[in-house]
Design a protein around this motif. Structure first.
Motif, PDB file in Angstrom:
ATOM      1  N   ALA A  54      10.421 -29.445  -0.718  1.00 47.85           N
ATOM      2  CA  ALA A  54      11.700 -30.021  -0.295  1.00 47.85           C
ATOM      3  C   ALA A  54      12.411 -30.651  -1.488  1.00 47.85           C
ATOM      4  O   ALA A  54      13.544 -31.105  -1.382  1.00 47.85           O
ATOM      5  N   PHE A  55      11.705 -30.652  -2.625  1.00 48.94           N
ATOM      6  CA  PHE A  55      12.213 -31.400  -3.781  1.00 48.94           C
ATOM      7  C   PHE A  55      13.567 -30.883  -4.250  1.00 48.94           C
ATOM      8  O   PHE A  55      14.505 -31.659  -4.463  1.00 48.94           O
ATOM      9  N   SER A  56      13.694 -29.557  -4.407  1.00 52.01           N
ATOM     10  CA  SER A  56      14.945 -29.024  -4.965  1.00 52.01           C
ATOM     11  C   SER A  56      16.116 -29.313  -4.028  1.00 52.01           C
ATOM     12  O   SER A  56      17.215 -29.633  -4.469  1.00 52.01           O
ATOM     13  N   ALA A  57      15.860 -29.232  -2.716  1.00 54.06           N
ATOM     14  CA  ALA A  57      16.923 -29.516  -1.751  1.00 54.06           C
ATOM     15  C   ALA A  57      17.337 -30.981  -1.823  1.00 54.06           C
ATOM     16  O   ALA A  57      18.526 -31.320  -1.824  1.00 54.06           O
ATOM     17  N   LEU A  92       8.086 -41.655  -4.047  1.00 52.17           N
ATOM     18  CA  LEU A  92       6.870 -41.274  -4.785  1.00 52.17           C
ATOM     19  C   LEU A  92       6.301 -39.962  -4.212  1.00 52.17           C
ATOM     20  O   LEU A  92       5.839 -39.091  -4.949  1.00 52.17           O
ATOM     21  N   LEU A  93       6.369 -39.832  -2.878  1.00 54.30           N
ATOM     22  CA  LEU A  93       5.878 -38.604  -2.235  1.00 54.30           C
ATOM     23  C   LEU A  93       6.753 -37.410  -2.610  1.00 54.30           C
ATOM     24  O   LEU A  93       6.260 -36.315  -2.872  1.00 54.30           O
ATOM     25  N   THR A  94       8.072 -37.636  -2.638  1.00 54.83           N
ATOM     26  CA  THR A  94       8.989 -36.539  -2.980  1.00 54.83           C
ATOM     27  C   THR A  94       8.762 -36.083  -4.418  1.00 54.83           C
ATOM     28  O   THR A  94       8.752 -34.886  -4.710  1.00 54.83           O
ATOM     29  N   LEU A  95       8.571 -37.051  -5.318  1.00 48.06           N
ATOM     30  CA  LEU A  95       8.328 -36.702  -6.726  1.00 48.06           C
ATOM     31  C   LEU A  95       7.004 -35.951  -6.863  1.00 48.06           C
ATOM     32  O   LEU A  95       6.890 -35.003  -7.642  1.00 48.06           O
ATOM     33  N   ALA A  96       6.004 -36.365  -6.079  1.00 50.97           N
ATOM     34  CA  ALA A  96       4.720 -35.668  -6.119  1.00 50.97           C
ATOM     35  C   ALA A  96       4.890 -34.231  -5.612  1.00 50.97           C
ATOM     36  O   ALA A  96       4.318 -33.293  -6.159  1.00 50.97           O
ATOM     37  N   PHE A 108      10.659 -31.449 -15.044  1.00 53.74           N
ATOM     38  CA  PHE A 108      10.712 -32.655 -15.872  1.00 53.74           C
ATOM     39  C   PHE A 108      10.966 -33.893 -15.009  1.00 53.74           C
ATOM     40  O   PHE A 108      10.301 -34.919 -15.150  1.00 53.74           O
ATOM     41  N   VAL A 109      11.943 -33.785 -14.102  1.00 54.58           N
ATOM     42  CA  VAL A 109      12.325 -34.941 -13.295  1.00 54.58           C
ATOM     43  C   VAL A 109      11.154 -35.424 -12.441  1.00 54.58           C
ATOM     44  O   VAL A 109      10.876 -36.617 -12.349  1.00 54.58           O
ATOM     45  N   SER A 110      10.421 -34.473 -11.828  1.00 55.06           N
ATOM     46  CA  SER A 110       9.324 -34.892 -10.951  1.00 55.06           C
ATOM     47  C   SER A 110       8.190 -35.521 -11.755  1.00 55.06           C
ATOM     48  O   SER A 110       7.658 -36.569 -11.384  1.00 55.06           O
ATOM     49  N   LYS A 111       7.851 -34.903 -12.890  1.00 52.28           N
ATOM     50  CA  LYS A 111       6.730 -35.406 -13.697  1.00 52.28           C
ATOM     51  C   LYS A 111       7.061 -36.781 -14.278  1.00 52.28           C
ATOM     52  O   LYS A 111       6.289 -37.734 -14.167  1.00 52.28           O
ATOM     53  N   GLU A 112       8.237 -36.872 -14.880  1.00 54.64           N
ATOM     54  CA  GLU A 112       8.620 -38.113 -15.548  1.00 54.64           C
ATOM     55  C   GLU A 112       8.932 -39.202 -14.515  1.00 54.64           C
ATOM     56  O   GLU A 112       8.573 -40.364 -14.690  1.00 54.64           O
ATOM     57  N   GLY A 113       9.572 -38.804 -13.419  1.00 51.43           N
ATOM     58  CA  GLY A 113       9.924 -39.768 -12.367  1.00 51.43           C
ATOM     59  C   GLY A 113       8.678 -40.374 -11.742  1.00 51.43           C
ATOM     60  O   GLY A 113       8.605 -41.582 -11.507  1.00 51.43           O
ATOM     61  N   PHE A 114       7.687 -39.532 -11.475  1.00 52.28           N
ATOM     62  CA  PHE A 114       6.425 -40.007 -10.897  1.00 52.28           C
ATOM     63  C   PHE A 114       5.791 -41.035 -11.826  1.00 52.28           C
ATOM     64  O   PHE A 114       5.369 -42.111 -11.412  1.00 52.28           O
ATOM     65  N   LYS A 115       5.778 -40.692 -13.118  1.00 49.26           N
ATOM     66  CA  LYS A 115       5.152 -41.577 -14.103  1.00 49.26           C
ATOM     67  C   LYS A 115       5.896 -42.914 -14.183  1.00 49.26           C
ATOM     68  O   LYS A 115       5.293 -43.986 -14.144  1.00 49.26           O
TER      69      LYS A 115
END
Length: 207
Positions: A54-57, A92-96, A108-115
């Motif tokens: 669902a991340f891209s949406a 946090l769940l969406t980034l994961a 990049f956004v998901s990896k860096e955002g999660f961190k």
């Protein structure tokens, strides 16, 4: 006539090996345009085994409060509001979820955002209640056929462990089969070994 044919097929072969050479030389982190066309990376069963993220949406709708800023050397994330004010549930769940993406800028956004979200003050209290939902999402990244997705999942797991410590212990057994599977892979042996040591260090015995 047959000579000309032989020559042209010889030229094609030359071209192909040059392309293969440049492919291995190109930096590993950049997604290669040829990946989309490479039958090896198209998994006909993936559509069935994994619902699309669902991340891209969510990203397209503006539901992820951080954006990629292109730097000349390094990319960085820009948050629309301070990350400590953002609710971990659901971000946090969406980034994961986004760790399973294979396209830029989502990767990049998901990896860096999660961190970065896990670096905010009080991250442990916010993340611990989410573990029962977060761990299966990380498991999906660790079970992914794409090596880079696995790598991002592994890094995220280690970051999470550093934040929540022993709270992760009960959930680790869910993930161990995926980690041990990659431990058999020469390419990942060292990375997984280091990750397991860090998990043990942060949380206690990983058995």
């Amino acid at each position: 006539g047959s000579n000309v044919l032989r020559m042209s097929s010889g030229i094609q072969i030359k071209k192909k090996t040059a392309a293969q050479k440049s492919k291995t030389r190109s930096s590993e982190s950049q997604p290669k345009p040829s990946d989309k066309l490479n039958p090896k990376t198209i998994d006909p069963f993936r559509a069935y085994s994994q619902p699309p993220s669902a991340f891209s949406a969510t990203y397209a709708r503006g539901g992820i409060p951080c954006r990629l800023v292109h730097g000349s050397v390094n990319h960085k994330l820009q948050w629309e509001c301070p990350p400590e004010t953002v609710p971990f549930d659901p971000l946090l769940l969406t980034l994961a979820e986004g760790l399973r993406e294979t396209k830029h800028p989502y990767t990049f956004v998901s990896k860096e955002g999660f961190k970065e979200l896990l670096l905010v003050e009080g991250a442990a209290e916010k993340a611990i209640p989410l573990l029962p939902r977060l761990v299966p999402v990380l498991k999906a990244a660790l079970a992914h056929a794409d090596d880079e997705v696995f790598g991002r999942g592994l890094d995220a797991l280690v970051q999470l462990s550093a934040v929540v410590g022993p709270s992760l212990n009960d959930h680790l057994k869910l993930l161990l089969t995926n980690l041990l599977k990659r431990l058999m892979d020469k390419k990942y042996r060292e990375k997984v070994t280091v990750a397991l040591q860090k998990l043990e260090h942060c949380g206690g015995k990983v058995s």
